[in-house]
Motif scaffolding. Sequence first.
Motif, short mmCIF file in Angstrom:
data_model
loop_
_atom_site.label_atom_id
_atom_site.label_comp_id
_atom_site.label_asym_id
_atom_site.label_seq_id
_atom_site.Cartn_x
_atom_site.Cartn_y
_atom_site.Cartn_z
N ASP A 117 -7.52 -14.23 9.24
CA ASP A 117 -6.89 -15.51 8.94
C ASP A 117 -6.98 -15.82 7.44
OD1 ASP A 117 -9.66 -15.71 9.15
OD2 ASP A 117 -9.61 -17.77 9.92
N LYS A 118 -8.12 -15.54 6.83
CA LYS A 118 -8.27 -15.77 5.40
C LYS A 118 -7.41 -14.80 4.59
CE LYS A 118 -12.95 -17.63 5.76
NZ LYS A 118 -14.38 -17.43 5.40
N CYS A 119 -7.33 -13.55 5.05
CA CYS A 119 -6.48 -12.57 4.39
C CYS A 119 -5.03 -13.07 4.38
CB CYS A 119 -6.58 -11.23 5.12
SG CYS A 119 -5.49 -9.94 4.47
N LEU A 120 -4.55 -13.52 5.52
CA LEU A 120 -3.16 -13.98 5.61
C LEU A 120 -2.94 -15.23 4.77
CD1 LEU A 120 -0.33 -13.74 6.77
CD2 LEU A 120 -1.13 -15.05 8.76
N SER A 168 -0.43 -6.21 3.41
CA SER A 168 -1.71 -6.76 3.87
C SER A 168 -1.48 -7.98 4.76
CB SER A 168 -2.58 -7.12 2.67
OG SER A 168 -2.88 -5.96 1.90
N ALA A 169 -0.53 -8.81 4.39
CA ALA A 169 -0.19 -9.96 5.23
C ALA A 169 0.27 -9.48 6.60
CB ALA A 169 0.90 -10.80 4.56
N ALA A 170 1.13 -8.47 6.63
CA ALA A 170 1.62 -7.95 7.91
C ALA A 170 0.48 -7.40 8.76
CB ALA A 170 2.67 -6.87 7.66
N GLU A 171 -0.47 -6.73 8.13
CA GLU A 171 -1.60 -6.18 8.88
C GLU A 171 -2.46 -7.30 9.47
OE1 GLU A 171 -5.36 -3.10 8.25
OE2 GLU A 171 -3.60 -2.99 6.93
N ASN A 219 -3.04 -8.15 13.50
CA ASN A 219 -4.39 -8.26 14.04
C ASN A 219 -4.68 -9.66 14.56
OD1 ASN A 219 -6.24 -5.74 13.74
ND2 ASN A 219 -4.99 -5.74 11.87
N GLY A 220 -3.62 -10.45 14.77
CA GLY A 220 -3.76 -11.72 15.46
C GLY A 220 -3.71 -12.97 14.62
N ASN A 245 10.86 -4.08 15.88
CA ASN A 245 9.50 -4.40 16.31
C ASN A 245 8.55 -3.54 15.49
OD1 ASN A 245 9.88 -6.21 18.76
ND2 ASN A 245 11.18 -4.45 19.29
N LEU A 246 7.30 -3.92 15.43
CA LEU A 246 6.36 -3.23 14.56
C LEU A 246 4.99 -3.22 15.22
CD1 LEU A 246 5.89 -2.01 11.67
CD2 LEU A 246 5.30 -4.33 10.93
N ASN A 247 4.35 -2.05 15.24
CA ASN A 247 2.98 -1.97 15.71
C ASN A 247 2.07 -1.50 14.58
OD1 ASN A 247 2.92 0.95 15.64
ND2 ASN A 247 4.06 0.95 17.59
N LEU A 248 0.77 -1.50 14.83
CA LEU A 248 -0.18 -1.19 13.76
C LEU A 248 -0.07 0.26 13.29
CD1 LEU A 248 -3.39 -3.14 14.87
CD2 LEU A 248 -2.22 -3.33 12.66
N ILE A 249 0.24 1.18 14.17
CA ILE A 249 0.37 2.58 13.76
C ILE A 249 1.55 2.73 12.80
CG2 ILE A 249 0.75 4.95 14.51
CD1 ILE A 249 -1.99 3.73 15.26
#
Length: 569
Positions: free
Chosen positions: A264-267, A463-466, A470-471, A496-500
């Motif tokens: 949350d802080k990263c985003l 980084s925002a997307a990651e 991650n929720g 659509n986008l996943n973490l991989i």
Amino acid sequence: MKYNKFFLSGSVIAAAMTLGSCVGDLDLTPTDPSQLTPDQFASDPSGFLDKSIGGVYLQYATYGANGDASVQGFDGGMSTFQRAVFILEEVPTDEASWIPADADYGLFQYGIIPASNTVIMGTYSRLYINIAMCNQFMQTVSDGYYNLTTPELQAKADEYIRQARILRAGAYWYAIDNFGNVPYADENVRMGQVAPQLSTDFKEGRKQVYERVVADLEDIVAWYKDNDPNNRPAYGYVGLDVAESLLVKFYLNAEVYTGTAAWDKCLAHAEAVIGRLGKGGFKNSGLCNNYFQNFGANNKEFAIGGSNPVNEIIWTIPQEQTSQNPSGVGLMSFANSTFMCNGWIGDAPGDADFTCSMADYNSGNGWKCMVARPEFVEKFDWDADYAISPDKRTEWWKTSKDGFGMQNVSLRQAEWGSNGYLAVKYTNWAMDDNGVDAANSPAATDQLGGDYAMIRLAEIYLSAAEAILNGAGSSAKAVEYVNYIRERAGMVPYTNLNLIELQDERCRELYTESTRRSDLIRYGKWISGYNWSWKNQVANGADFSSNFNVYPLPSTTCARNGYTQNPNY
């Protein structure tokens, strides 16, 4: 580690400042007879503030006055900040390897690093020299050397102190990321004192250093937002955007450093940076219209404070060819854009069955020292022969279309041309929206004048997307952010986008920008679960020992200062 007294001097473009350091310690002593001493500062407080903070910035840009290395016993080019972090973050990974034979440096391409390794001492020393420089600047201000008799002078000194704190945090990110439980020295650690480890327990010590650096950055960011919310520092200097981007990097890796995630802080900090810089350029995203505008001879135009309204390069390391500067003075080194271009390239021998020319990159030199690993190459889209990719980010590569072999049959320099592709992204060509701007390009020279992009807005989007995946937010926003990057590269956008997929896109976008080792550790793919050529000195790759998530602290530093070595080294 113990710091002997040294003094600052220099300016951002031209300086005479050298620090001496023996390989076994970080005892820093002045070696340049033209150095300034604090007793002079009161005669011209404003001018000497400029020169002193310039000496701090200089240690991020080059290696010392008159070609001298700040880390004695360590190659001058390697001792620069950019090359030190490249060695730590890139050389052991799936992206790049350094192929000249060298007993200590050569181990890095396999990821096997003992505590006695001279390169580990050199890279660690570079980070702590920079930290010491930042602290020493702040101490000279607090000790009253500048005679700050007016509010304007005090405000200038206060701003430079904030900048020194930001630069110090940048060095600490690489120290915490690569070495873990590192000693902590702020401006309260005086010369002659040993910087303490905050705990003998690895996890607790790493966490405590992280918390102190993050708290300092949060304080700086809060000050800017309260007092200077539209902060736009002059070209080459750091300010709000660099401070907040560093917080993005810290919070992105918070779970690795502390055991507790901070998505949350990263985003939140990433969104703040995007809100200020995400305007103009490609699809009004704040990104350059052409990917390679970040890596060309004129890339300073696209840095904060540069002449272009699009400032994708948030933290830039300035360089300048003497031939381009009317004063005849430049700021150059065998790191940064020079290293990132010439390290890969060279003229192919006349009888070779592969082709490469320094002229292709408008460079006056080529070292033939780096090759890419095939597992990294395979992350891009290719034709059947791995010759041509629709991904524009491979435009300057040398591949099978040029006769280069993709596989790392060895990691020996003598086989350059047949043992890996050249994943080149920096050149000495000026770039416009359409690509090479030959008419405005400089002459081909040995050392190149393009800046080095330490942090780009593209990294903040990723980084925002990651954090989102991650929720921390809406997945639709993550897709939007990553598609700016993907579409600029000429690739089909995601629906659509996943973490991989995100992890691979981050690799493609940020390759060789000194994030890869950190990323693989965060993904849980560094120790095991993913292998690449010559990982752990096995041709097809092999898992690392679990303690390899960090490097060892240099053995001499531990012995001399009583530090607790990292586990299982």
